[in-house]
Scaffold this active site. Sequence first.
Site, mmCIF file in Angstrom:
data_model
loop_
_atom_site.group_PDB
_atom_site.id
_atom_site.type_symbol
_atom_site.label_atom_id
_atom_site.label_comp_id
_atom_site.label_asym_id
_atom_site.label_seq_id
_atom_site.Cartn_x
_atom_site.Cartn_y
_atom_site.Cartn_z
ATOM 1 N N SER A 145 17.470 10.717 -23.684
ATOM 2 C CA SER A 145 16.466 11.642 -23.144
ATOM 3 C C SER A 145 17.193 12.792 -22.463
ATOM 4 O O SER A 145 18.336 12.620 -22.006
ATOM 5 C CB SER A 145 15.586 10.930 -22.098
ATOM 6 O OG SER A 145 14.876 11.878 -21.303
ATOM 7 N N TYR A 158 15.164 5.036 -14.904
ATOM 8 C CA TYR A 158 15.036 5.470 -16.298
ATOM 9 C C TYR A 158 16.169 6.440 -16.626
ATOM 10 O O TYR A 158 16.848 6.294 -17.645
ATOM 11 C CB TYR A 158 13.696 6.161 -16.492
ATOM 12 C CG TYR A 158 13.476 6.789 -17.834
ATOM 13 C CD1 TYR A 158 13.748 8.149 -18.043
ATOM 14 C CD2 TYR A 158 12.998 6.044 -18.897
ATOM 15 C CE1 TYR A 158 13.538 8.734 -19.279
ATOM 16 C CE2 TYR A 158 12.785 6.639 -20.133
ATOM 17 C CZ TYR A 158 13.049 7.980 -20.312
ATOM 18 O OH TYR A 158 12.846 8.561 -21.542
HETATM 19 N N1 NDP Z 1 7.867 10.694 -25.628
HETATM 20 C C1 NDP Z 1 8.761 11.427 -25.007
HETATM 21 O O1 NDP Z 1 8.466 12.556 -24.557
HETATM 22 C C2 NDP Z 1 10.151 10.935 -24.796
HETATM 23 C C3 NDP Z 1 10.539 9.653 -25.169
HETATM 24 N N2 NDP Z 1 11.849 9.282 -25.025
HETATM 25 C C4 NDP Z 1 12.316 7.959 -25.454
HETATM 26 O O2 NDP Z 1 11.886 7.725 -26.780
HETATM 27 C C5 NDP Z 1 11.706 6.325 -26.990
HETATM 28 C C6 NDP Z 1 10.325 6.083 -27.577
HETATM 29 O O3 NDP Z 1 9.408 6.612 -26.666
HETATM 30 P P1 NDP Z 1 7.893 6.896 -27.080
HETATM 31 O O4 NDP Z 1 7.751 6.895 -28.554
HETATM 32 O O5 NDP Z 1 7.464 8.076 -26.308
HETATM 33 O O6 NDP Z 1 7.205 5.608 -26.461
HETATM 34 P P2 NDP Z 1 5.855 4.837 -26.828
HETATM 35 O O7 NDP Z 1 5.498 4.093 -25.581
HETATM 36 O O8 NDP Z 1 4.883 5.736 -27.472
HETATM 37 O O9 NDP Z 1 6.358 3.768 -27.927
HETATM 38 C C7 NDP Z 1 7.268 2.808 -27.514
HETATM 39 C C8 NDP Z 1 7.562 1.905 -28.676
HETATM 40 O O10 NDP Z 1 8.448 0.896 -28.227
HETATM 41 C C9 NDP Z 1 7.827 -0.384 -28.301
HETATM 42 N N3 NDP Z 1 8.177 -1.137 -27.098
HETATM 43 C C10 NDP Z 1 7.938 -0.804 -25.822
HETATM 44 N N4 NDP Z 1 8.417 -1.761 -25.005
HETATM 45 C C11 NDP Z 1 8.962 -2.720 -25.796
HETATM 46 C C12 NDP Z 1 9.598 -3.958 -25.563
HETATM 47 N N5 NDP Z 1 9.776 -4.414 -24.338
HETATM 48 N N6 NDP Z 1 10.011 -4.669 -26.623
HETATM 49 C C13 NDP Z 1 9.850 -4.196 -27.886
HETATM 50 N N7 NDP Z 1 9.270 -3.016 -28.173
HETATM 51 C C14 NDP Z 1 8.825 -2.305 -27.131
HETATM 52 C C15 NDP Z 1 6.335 -0.115 -28.418
HETATM 53 O O11 NDP Z 1 5.694 -1.085 -29.222
HETATM 54 P P3 NDP Z 1 5.030 -2.429 -28.607
HETATM 55 O O12 NDP Z 1 4.242 -2.021 -27.395
HETATM 56 O O13 NDP Z 1 4.197 -2.955 -29.732
HETATM 57 O O14 NDP Z 1 6.166 -3.333 -28.261
HETATM 58 C C16 NDP Z 1 6.340 1.202 -29.182
HETATM 59 O O15 NDP Z 1 6.496 0.961 -30.560
HETATM 60 C C17 NDP Z 1 11.930 5.670 -25.623
HETATM 61 O O16 NDP Z 1 13.242 5.163 -25.558
HETATM 62 C C18 NDP Z 1 11.770 6.823 -24.634
HETATM 63 O O17 NDP Z 1 12.541 6.634 -23.458
HETATM 64 C C19 NDP Z 1 12.804 10.127 -24.498
HETATM 65 C C20 NDP Z 1 12.442 11.382 -24.085
HETATM 66 C C21 NDP Z 1 11.095 11.877 -24.198
HETATM 67 C C1 LIG Z 2 11.622 13.521 -20.923
HETATM 68 C C2 LIG Z 2 11.445 12.097 -20.391
HETATM 69 O O1 LIG Z 2 12.247 11.210 -21.067
HETATM 70 C C3 LIG Z 2 10.002 11.780 -20.472
HETATM 71 O O2 LIG Z 2 9.529 11.881 -19.139
HETATM 72 C C4 LIG Z 2 8.615 10.901 -18.880
HETATM 73 O O3 LIG Z 2 7.924 10.811 -17.891
HETATM 74 C C5 LIG Z 2 8.595 9.896 -19.919
HETATM 75 O O4 LIG Z 2 8.960 8.700 -19.304
HETATM 76 C C6 LIG Z 2 9.570 10.414 -20.975
HETATM 77 O O5 LIG Z 2 10.607 9.518 -21.116
#
Ligand code: NDP
Ligand SMILES: C[C@H](O)[C@@H]1OC(=O)[C@H](O)[C@@H]1O
Length: 255
Positions: A145, A158
């Site tokens: 991130s 985080y």
């Molecule tokens: N969206 C954003 O703006 C940003 C996201 N990120 C990173 O991108 C990645 C994906 O984020 P994002 O798509 O937004 O998140 P979402 O919450 O939309 O999706 C998360 C995914 O991970 C799975 N998941 C969550 N917790 C667990 C767990 N304990 N075990 C297995 N699977 C898990 C969920 O499926 P299920 O609940 O079925 O397990 C889901 O498929 C993360 O690492 C996040 O930190 C980084 C920067 C910005």
């Molecule tokens: C950009 C960050 O990763 C983004 O900020 C948040 O609050 C979410 O947790 C996403 O990870």
Amino acid sequence: MYLPNFMLQSKLAVVTGATKGIGRAIALAYAEAGADIVLIARSKDGLEQVKEEVEAYGRQAYTISSDIKDYRKIISEVDQLIGDKPIDIWVNNAGINVRSKAMDVTEEEWDQIIDTNMKSSFFLAQAAAKRMDKENPGKIINVSSVGGHVALRTGVVYAMTKSALIQMTKNLAMEWGKLGINVNAIGPWYFPTSLTEKLLEDEDYVRDILDRTPLNRIGKLEELAGTAVFLGSDASNYITGQTLFVDGGMTIYGF
Ligand SMILES: NC(=O)C1=CN([C@@H]2O[C@H](COP(=O)(O)OP(=O)(O)OC[C@H]3O[C@@H](n4cnc5c(N)ncnc54)[C@H](OP(=O)(O)O)[C@@H]3O)[C@@H](O)[C@H]2O)C=CC1
Ligand SMILES: C[C@H](O)[C@@H]1OC(=O)[C@H](O)[C@@H]1O
């Protein structure tokens, strides 16, 4: 011939957190690029849904329903599903956040975020590397991130895990280059997913985001998936240890 192969024909990719948001986008882009996919997440219904979407591209999809913290179980199920077929691409995407002020962080929150985002990613990367074929370059992609590179107001624990993934990417790239394994990271700024849904509904919060974003817009999931396809393809075979910030220019914006 100077145009590299950006496609992923006959590759086997594993994507964690594949039922929603960024992970689902990466899995579907990989399927469209020709890869078969192992989808990992907790929700069985979510996995079935994305499995059908992958199969609609004519690709094979396998599903593993597990909490990512149960990485030993996941590794065992990967072995049962694919046998000794080599893994070509492993995407450590699953991640969570609990947006507490530093003064309010509890040990439970610490353990949950550290174990999910960092410990699981390391041990799954280690397992993936052991299952990659030395003859064909393996690719490990860690979803970090911008919060691992600059201080955001979205939680210190985080941020520590995302910064750790950037450093883990460098160290693993250094150690595993001689095994033919490329290790890179993606550093997203805000993208519309369930993780950020509530924040992106707040007009003032979005204005704060755009004020720090030279491209003046929130990212599109296909733009992030495109970076993952590039890092998974032969086009990036000489790139390793790097973090590509997919951030609309946010990390270079000073004032
Ligand atoms: N969206 C954003 O703006 C940003 C996201 N990120 C990173 O991108 C990645 C994906 O984020 P994002 O798509 O937004 O998140 P979402 O919450 O939309 O999706 C998360 C995914 O991970 C799975 N998941 C969550 N917790 C667990 C767990 N304990 N075990 C297995 N699977 C898990 C969920 O499926 P299920 O609940 O079925 O397990 C889901 O498929 C993360 O690492 C996040 O930190 C980084 C920067 C910005
Ligand atoms: C950009 C960050 O990763 C983004 O900020 C948040 O609050 C979410 O947790 C996403 O990870």
